[in-house]
Scaffold this active site. Sequence first.
Site, short mmCIF file in Angstrom:
data_model
loop_
_atom_site.label_atom_id
_atom_site.label_comp_id
_atom_site.label_asym_id
_atom_site.label_seq_id
_atom_site.Cartn_x
_atom_site.Cartn_y
_atom_site.Cartn_z
N GLU A 1 -16.10 -11.00 3.65
CA GLU A 1 -14.94 -10.75 2.79
C GLU A 1 -14.31 -12.07 2.32
OE1 GLU A 1 -11.15 -7.81 3.12
OE2 GLU A 1 -11.19 -9.43 4.56
N GLU B 1 -13.84 -13.06 -5.62
CA GLU B 1 -12.51 -12.76 -6.17
C GLU B 1 -11.38 -13.17 -5.21
OE1 GLU B 1 -14.98 -10.70 -5.63
OE2 GLU B 1 -14.38 -8.81 -4.70
N GLU C 1 2.10 1.64 -3.41
CA GLU C 1 1.00 2.09 -4.27
C GLU C 1 0.76 3.60 -4.10
OE1 GLU C 1 -2.80 0.24 -3.46
OE2 GLU C 1 -3.79 1.31 -5.10
N SER D 1 -7.38 1.84 -2.32
CA SER D 1 -6.18 1.09 -2.60
C SER D 1 -6.59 -0.28 -3.14
CB SER D 1 -5.37 0.91 -1.31
OG SER D 1 -4.46 -0.15 -1.47
N CYS E 1 -8.37 -1.92 4.17
CA CYS E 1 -8.25 -3.09 5.07
C CYS E 1 -9.58 -3.51 5.66
CB CYS E 1 -7.33 -2.77 6.24
SG CYS E 1 -5.73 -2.21 5.74
N GLU F 1 0.83 -1.21 0.00
CA GLU F 1 0.00 0.00 0.00
C GLU F 1 0.87 1.26 0.00
OE1 GLU F 1 -3.74 -0.50 2.09
OE2 GLU F 1 -3.47 1.47 2.98
N CYS G 1 -10.50 -1.46 14.62
CA CYS G 1 -10.78 -2.89 14.81
C CYS G 1 -10.92 -3.27 16.28
CB CYS G 1 -9.69 -3.73 14.18
SG CYS G 1 -9.37 -3.24 12.48
N LYS H 1 -15.56 -9.63 7.99
CA LYS H 1 -14.48 -10.48 7.47
C LYS H 1 -15.02 -11.83 7.00
CE LYS H 1 -10.74 -7.92 8.08
NZ LYS H 1 -9.95 -7.50 6.91
#
Lengths: 163, 590
Positions: free
Chosen positions: B366, B371, B281, B324, B304, B278, B520, B363
Amino acid sequence: MNKKMIEEEIREIADSWKDKEGNLIMVLHEIQNRYGYVPREVSLVLSEILDVPLARIYEVITFYHFFRLTPPGKMKIAVCMGTACYLKGGAELLAELEHLLCVKPGETTKDGQFQLEVVRCLGCCGLAPVLKIKEKIYGGVKKKDIGDIIAQYSDETEAKAAA
Amino acid sequence: MPKIFMNNKEITVDTNATILDAARSTGIHIPTLCYYEGKAPIGACRVCLVELEGARTLVAACSTPVAEGMKVHTNNKRVREARRTVVELLLSEHEGSCQYCTRSNDCELKAIASHLGIEDIHYKGEKPEKRIDESTPALVRDSGKCIKCRRCVTVCREVQGVGALFPQKRGYKTMIGPAFAMDLDSVACVQCGQCAAICPVGAIQEKNDIDKVWAALEDKTKHVVVQTAPAIRAALGECFGYPPGTLVTGKMVTALRRLGFHAVFDTNFAADLTIMEEGTELLMRLKKALVEKAPVALPMFTSCSPGWIKFAEYYYPEFLPNLSTCKSPQQMFGAVAKTFYASKKGLKAEDMIVVSVMPCTAKKFEAQRPEMNSSGVQDVDYVLTTRELGFMIQSAGIDFKSLEDGEMDSPLGLSTGAADIFANTGGVMVAALRTVYEIVTGKEFPAEDLRLAPVEGLKGIKEASLKITGTAPEWNFLENVEVRIAVAHGLENAGKLLESLKEGKVLYHFVEIMTCPGGCIGGGGQPRHTDDSVRLARSKAIYQEDAGKKLRKSHKNPQVQALYDEFLKAPLGEKSHHLLHTRYRERSKI
């Protein structure tokens, strides 16, 4: 209804209430006046325009008996559940109508003909139990009469369709 | 400041306080079920009734402001009997399955009933319709257990700015749910699980993946590894009676090993890896904008937090190019474990099971995104919340408190302090700056103790700027550039920040967004009950973990360096692109 048309119409309604507090309910009133109910696709558009969550709109619609989620029927059947009618068997009439028409109160039959509603007193308690179809009052109705009464109106629509 | 009498004792209270605030300030506990810290009271549950002298009826303590000379009684016969009636009425409609409900041990309704001495329910009758919504991979809602306190409505709308849940219908028929009585997966819910974290009863909970993990651990044909997110170590202890903010990293590792995982790894390792990707990037985007003058999406947003990703996909698709492309640490871990680690062990991806322990319910969603299968199979198989792990340890009969400290395994277990602070709001930003600044200038990030006070703490939107000087030749274009950054946590705050960006009121280069308040450490999968004092305690522990590390900058992680040397080659390289980066898509709200 295509989305663009709905958007234009709803934007017009919403704009007139834009900056007023509690505008959601007023906008919903106007929508129901225009369409006879609050169509789902209209709620979606309204949610975007007013920036109000869809679930919030659904909350208001389902909180007030006034708002409808389905189109109104061509004919309204009102079953009185006022004290006198209730005691004289109004609930039985309602159950029979629900059974014959396959709808619950507030809903419209699949063919769009009948809309079943429960009301509190039609002002003629002496005739209890009472139901009203279009503007005609039926007094002293018994469960076994209901089929015939409905049939008259079904015939009416069928006759019209034939003509 | 007004003086009031609380149970005949005179106390001075804050002018804006409610009776509930006043009682708490003087050590008097008034039970509540709908109260939500920091939000306007709604007075829905009626459990906090108190007697106010001169008032005709009892009043709700949560929504009655204090006034000079007020005389309040919080514990007399009238109050106790009224509260008992209220709670009995709630219980009379509650299809609780209390004998075996997973909330039996921490059910707030049950606790209040017990404190009130309720031994029987005097009101019998019909129960509301029971409907179970298991449509999402993250959450299960059970309307039979719902007591309509509306905390979930408050958190979803006012804290997360989503508004997926609202009351429907009225009176006895009231239900809480999504629009048109649809299931959660059909509406724009981001599955953050803040509703599950705040629900006083068992009406909203994470979807339980415990049995699947037990089965994996007993499957002799599979190599089962586990990764634990940075926020777990500062909260897991709460499941075993430790106060919030107790670090239990070592005990957690030992407990996981005893549960039977073949290797205990760290999501923190992948957090360091995330910073490498990141950070690079960000620099590439800045180069494109400043040197090539090419159109490029700035500010860049961190990626994230899966709830935030879904939020952007639903509500702000115009900002998707700004996200990102880095996968979250959880997913980077899964992809690396099932390729790099698998080949080291001579395993195929399908021989492995990767289990995550996350402070998060999103999560779970996710991990199932289509993908997320760069290894050829689903990269992360099962996701457990902190609460689920706590449950597993308990049910395995492991005495957590007596465990010795263990160490994470190699090669995916070593991490730096930069990875630890991923758990806190502002942490990913600082972790990135520690590395990016050093890459660009060759010097250490110039902040006291490598921390950046303006982006720490619980303020909803935080900003800072950093002037870059003394750049290495390659990064000359950044000389004297004032890098502007922002941090938001809680999606309502994220939405406000995005609106300001849209209106052009603010300009940033880099923005960190975390779905849950506090980051988190305040995730929807963390032990209950989380309020600001708990968030601050956990956050402090995380900074303590960071401070205790010898290595505090992601690019100094030798295992991450080895991963690049042996396997990935370079950040943003071809292999990284395939394994560590992803794409996003606009989602229809219904």
